[in-house]
Design a protein around this motif. Structure first.
Motif, PDB file in Angstrom:
ATOM      1  N   LEU A 291       0.819  -1.217   0.000  1.00  0.00           N
ATOM      2  CA  LEU A 291       0.000   0.000   0.000  1.00  0.00           C
ATOM      3  C   LEU A 291       0.851   1.266   0.000  1.00  0.00           C
ATOM      4  O   LEU A 291       0.373   2.342  -0.373  1.00  0.00           O
ATOM      5  CB  LEU A 291      -0.941  -0.014   1.208  1.00  0.00           C
ATOM      6  N   LEU A 292       2.113   1.130   0.418  1.00  0.00           N
ATOM      7  CA  LEU A 292       3.042   2.265   0.383  1.00  0.00           C
ATOM      8  C   LEU A 292       3.893   2.252  -0.887  1.00  0.00           C
ATOM      9  O   LEU A 292       4.882   2.977  -0.987  1.00  0.00           O
ATOM     10  CB  LEU A 292       3.931   2.249   1.629  1.00  0.00           C
ATOM     11  N   ASP A 293       3.498   1.402  -1.843  1.00  0.00           N
ATOM     12  CA  ASP A 293       4.141   1.346  -3.169  1.00  0.00           C
ATOM     13  C   ASP A 293       5.606   0.931  -3.126  1.00  0.00           C
ATOM     14  O   ASP A 293       6.414   1.353  -3.953  1.00  0.00           O
ATOM     15  CB  ASP A 293       4.011   2.698  -3.891  1.00  0.00           C
ATOM     16  N   VAL A 294       5.968   0.092  -2.158  1.00  0.00           N
ATOM     17  CA  VAL A 294       7.309  -0.490  -2.133  1.00  0.00           C
ATOM     18  C   VAL A 294       7.391  -1.544  -3.245  1.00  0.00           C
ATOM     19  O   VAL A 294       6.438  -2.293  -3.484  1.00  0.00           O
ATOM     20  CB  VAL A 294       7.606  -1.128  -0.759  1.00  0.00           C
ATOM     21  N   LYS A 295       8.509  -1.602  -3.915  1.00  0.00           N
ATOM     22  CA  LYS A 295       8.676  -2.545  -5.023  1.00  0.00           C
ATOM     23  C   LYS A 295       8.579  -3.988  -4.526  1.00  0.00           C
ATOM     24  O   LYS A 295       9.073  -4.326  -3.440  1.00  0.00           O
ATOM     25  CB  LYS A 295      10.027  -2.326  -5.707  1.00  0.00           C
ATOM     26  N   LYS A 296       7.982  -4.822  -5.375  1.00  0.00           N
ATOM     27  CA  LYS A 296       7.755  -6.219  -4.985  1.00  0.00           C
ATOM     28  C   LYS A 296       9.057  -6.953  -4.670  1.00  0.00           C
ATOM     29  O   LYS A 296       9.118  -7.739  -3.716  1.00  0.00           O
ATOM     30  CB  LYS A 296       6.975  -6.942  -6.082  1.00  0.00           C
TER      31      LYS A 296
END
Length: 451
Positions: A291-296
């Protein structure tokens, strides 16, 4: 304009942080603690120019406050708090104060069990990914002190029910609730609903732009959600996929996490933490990071290399073929349940401490299945002896950590596991659960070194 008078009650990490932040914001600050303030905190207060006292409460000065910041450990029923209430002086938490002075995103984590591991794991993922992140609440440094001196973009905050009691306008961007089981009922008039209500304060002020991550199969959370309304986007997790589940394990034993912007797939075997409870911790942390857009790739890497939390299912040593596990952080029955769930058969279980209104029937089936002996360790073990007597092959009554470990060593055979997972608070014999765990580790390691 009149200078605001702020009184801080409690001179520990949160209180000192609150006092320093308030002083920097131009308030007239007075900190009071009935106990002894640690030298490093006294130095911090002096350097910040904060007036303080310890060993007493100067009531005249305290009752002249415009607002009071209270340490979470002080119950609202304390005589001084009753006097403050009678004068209608607002009482807030350190977290509430800090939230007034930052626009950082807040990932706030609560639950009866698992919140510390989930908090540390979430922080680890974000930090490992290069996010400017702070760690606060029950772990890390005071949120108020970090807001005053460090100014992070995101804070990961572990919140107890005690801290949530005095939070009003503070809001999370991502609220995480791991579970709710009976705990601290002595604080809540032995009414479970009072405890539930305190936990659910984490949802107050959430908007449609915010997220609520929770265990889908928790009956108490499920029941409470039917009673309240929230605008937050819902992100439930569960062991297997159900309706609306956003994180789960698929048929190929992969952890699946889905959000509106991310779909992450990771083999369960690659997770650093084992056990069902840790699967839930990994799901909650993974959802927060997505949800915080951290890379997979960053999320997968951090979930696979996390080293765990001290005093939570912490391997200590193997002595004479017997594994010793430190789970001193298990201060309630449900936490012990999760520990036992991940243990092999022929476990010797150390229980005992300050009982908080515990119902041991929750672990009864697992004890009968996996535990060969119980060693009680507390000032008064009567309740444990009465409940578990006849339910295990052997039960022992000891009153110190040294005697408990010695008794476990006597009962154990090669291949057995000794698990310190006490179900109880530590304050009958120890300063804290950390002190209890450290003493256990010291004794076990000395046994190992003498071999």
């Amino acid at each position: 304009m009149k200078t605001k008078k702020l009184v801080v009650l409690g001179g520990g990490e949160s209180g000192v942080g609150a006092a320093i932040l308030a002083k920097e914001k131009g308030m007239e600050v007075f900190l009071s603690d009935m106990g002894k303030i640690a030298p490093r905190y006294a130095t911090m207060l002096d350097e910040a120019g904060v007036e303080w006292e310890d060993g007493q409460h100067s009531e005249t000065k305290i009752l002249d406050a415009d607002e009071v910041v209270k340490s979470p450990g002080i119950p609202p029923t304390a005589p001084l708090m009753q006097k403050i209430a009678s004068k209608n002086i607002p009482v807030i938490s350190e977290i509430e104060l800090a939230g007034r002075y930052t626009d950082a995103k807040m990932v706030c984590i609560t639950g009866s069990n698992g919140k510390t591991t989930t908090t540390m794991l979430t922080y680890h993922i974000l930090k490992d990914a290069g996010v400017n992140v702070g760690l606060a609440g029950n772990v890390g440094k005071s949120l108020a002190l970090q807001v005053a001196h460090e100014q992070h973009d995101v804070y990961v905050v572990e919140l107890s029910s005690f801290q949530l009691e005095n939070m009003y306008n503070f809001k999370a961007n991502i609220a995480v609730m791991m579970n709710i089981t009976p705990d601290h009922l002595d604080r809540y008039d032995y009414e479970m609903q009072n405890y539930v209500n305190a936990k659910f304060r984490i949802l107050q002020n959430l908007t449609s732009q915010d997220a609520f991550i929770f265990w889908q199969n928790d009956p108490i959370i499920e029941a409470q959600l039917r009673q309240i309304e929230t605008q937050a986007q819902m992100y439930p997790f569960a062991e297997t996929q159900e309706e609306n589940t956003q994180a789960y394990i698929d048929a190929e034993d992969n952890m699946i996490i889905n959000t509106s912007t991310t779909s992450l797939n990771m083999p369960r075997a690659d997770l650093a933490l084992n056990g069902l409870h840790n699967l839930y911790n990994s799901m909650a942390a993974g959802l927060s990071a997505c949800l915080l857009d951290v890379k997979k790739d960053d999320i997968r890497r951090a979930l696979s290399n996390f080293e765990g939390v001290e005093h939570r299912l912490e391997y200590v040593a193997t002595v004479d073929g017997v594994r010793y596990i430190n789970d001193s952080k298990a201060t309630n029955v449900n936490s012990c349940w999760y520990a036992l769930e991940s243990m092999p058969q022929n476990t010797i279980l150390i229980l005992g401490g300050k009982d908080k209104g515990n119902d041991y029937s929750e672990i009864e089936a697992l004890v009968e299945k996996k535990v060969k002996a119980i060693v009680c360790m507390g000032k008064d073990n009567t309740k444990l002896l009465d409940f578990f007597g006849g339910k295990v092959a052997h039960i022992s009554d000891t009153h110190s950590i040294e005697d408990a470990v010695k008794e476990c060593a006597r009962l154990a055979q090669a291949g057995d596991t000794v698990l310190l997972s006490p179900c109880c608070a530590s304050f009958d014999l120890f300063k804290s659960y950390e002190d209890r765990g450290e003493q256990f580790k010291t004794i076990v390691k000395s046994m190992s070194n003498n071999k």
